[in-house]
Every structure is written in structure tokens, then in C-alpha cells.
Enzyme design. Structure first.
Site, PDB file in Angstrom:
ATOM      1  N   GLU A   4       1.968   1.577  -3.453  1.00 40.77           N
ATOM      2  CA  GLU A   4       0.842   2.083  -4.232  1.00 40.77           C
ATOM      3  C   GLU A   4       0.684   3.599  -4.044  1.00 40.77           C
ATOM      4  OE1 GLU A   4      -3.726   0.692  -4.934  1.00 40.77           O
ATOM      5  OE2 GLU A   4      -3.045   0.822  -2.847  1.00 40.77           O
ATOM      6  N   ARG A  44       0.833  -1.209   0.000  1.00 44.00           N
ATOM      7  CA  ARG A  44       0.000   0.000   0.000  1.00 44.00           C
ATOM      8  C   ARG A  44       0.868   1.259   0.000  1.00 44.00           C
ATOM      9  NH1 ARG A  44      -3.196  -2.460  -2.399  1.00 44.00           N
ATOM     10  NH2 ARG A  44      -4.815  -3.650  -1.398  1.00 44.00           N
ATOM     11  N   SER A  65      15.468  14.704   0.681  1.00 42.45           N
ATOM     12  CA  SER A  65      16.493  13.754   1.088  1.00 42.45           C
ATOM     13  C   SER A  65      15.897  12.590   1.862  1.00 42.45           C
ATOM     14  CB  SER A  65      17.525  14.457   1.976  1.00 42.45           C
ATOM     15  OG  SER A  65      18.461  13.520   2.486  1.00 42.45           O
TER      16      SER A  65
END
Length: 154
Positions: free
Chosen positions: A98, A95, A121
Site C-alpha cells: 500500500e 501495508r 537499485s
């Protein structure tokens, strides 16, 4: 002559940590307090993503009832970002993958618009994870806090 310690890889040490946490009942928060570092950093370090100092590694190993072999592995230089597969299969990790697939281009555009031509960073970085009560169901708030680094075209 002293007997040589068993050499554990970072991955083997991380599995030993998971097992020891289950056996001892020690929490990530307790480990963080013992090590004297932020919760997310300590968790990542014990899962193999950061090297610990000798004292940090010793504190964690003692609390987890692990040996010198684990403490030595905690101190070794990691291969960061190593996943078992190109696309993660664990539902929680997938997830997050995703989220980056869907919102990564948006985050990039907003960084460039608000900060200029540069990046966030992951070296000078802070992470926080919080559970937040909500009437419609608890929420998970993940804060990614990285230093802005401008590209320097010389």
C-alpha cells in the site's frame, strides 16, 4: 556411497527456518551474528531471497539445528520477489504494498528531481528496520538505501 541429501526448495527451507526458530528460540539477530552478515540480508536469505555461501549456510543450519538439506537450499539461487499472490494478503506485507501504491509515484518524482533520470537499485541495496519509541505509540522506521543508477541512453 554416501546417501543423497533430501532436496528442499527455497520455500521449504524458509518454512523449516521459521519452525526451527520457534523450537530453538534463536533470533534473527543471533543468526545474523553467526552468519556474519547484516540482519536484513540474513533474514531475507533465510527466507529464500538470497543465496548464502557454503560457510554462511552451514553456520545458520547448525544454529537452527537443521540438516545438510537445509544448508544446500540456503545456497541455491533464488527466484527473487516471489509472492504467493499478486496482491499480498498478509497485513504487514500488504501495508508495504500500500505504501508503494500511494507513495511510489512520489518517490519516483523525487528521485528524478534530485538525481536525474534513473532508478534506485534493489541489487546494490541496504535495508534497516528499527522500532523507535514515541509518546503517541512506538513507530517503525524502515530505511531503503539503494544505489542510484542513471539511465544511459546511448
Amino acid at each position: 556411497m554416501r546417501g543423497a541429501a533430501i532436496v528442499l526448495t527455497k520455500k521449504e527451507a524458509a518454512e523449516a527456518v521459521r519452525h526451527a526458530k520457534a523450537v530453538t528460540g534463536v533470533t534473527w539477530a543471533q543468526l545474523s551474528e553467526s552468519v556474519g552478515r547484516p540482519l536484513a540480508w540474513t533474514t531475507a536469505a533465510l527466507l529464500g531471497q538470497h543465496p548464502m555461501s557454503k560457510d554462511e549456510a552451514a553456520s545458520a543450519a547448525v544454529l537452527l539445528e537443521l540438516g545438510e538439506d537445509a544448508a544446500l537450499a540456503f545456497q541455491s539461487q533464488p527466484t527473487r520477489g516471489a509472492l504467493d499472490s499478486a496482491v499480498p494478503v498478509d497485513p504487514t506485507v500488504y501495508r508495504l504494498y500500500e505504501v508503494i501504491q500511494v507513495y511510489g509515484p512520489t518517490v519516483k518524482e523525487l528521485i528524478h528531481e534530485q538525481c536525474g533520470d534513473g532508478i534506485m537499485s534493489a541489487i546494490n541495496f541496504r535495508l534497516d528496520v528499527q522500532r523507535v519509541p514515541d509518546p503517541a505509540g512506538d513507530r517503525v522506521v524502515i530505511t531503503l538505501d539503494g544505489k542510484y543508477l542513471p539511465y544511459q541512453w546511448e
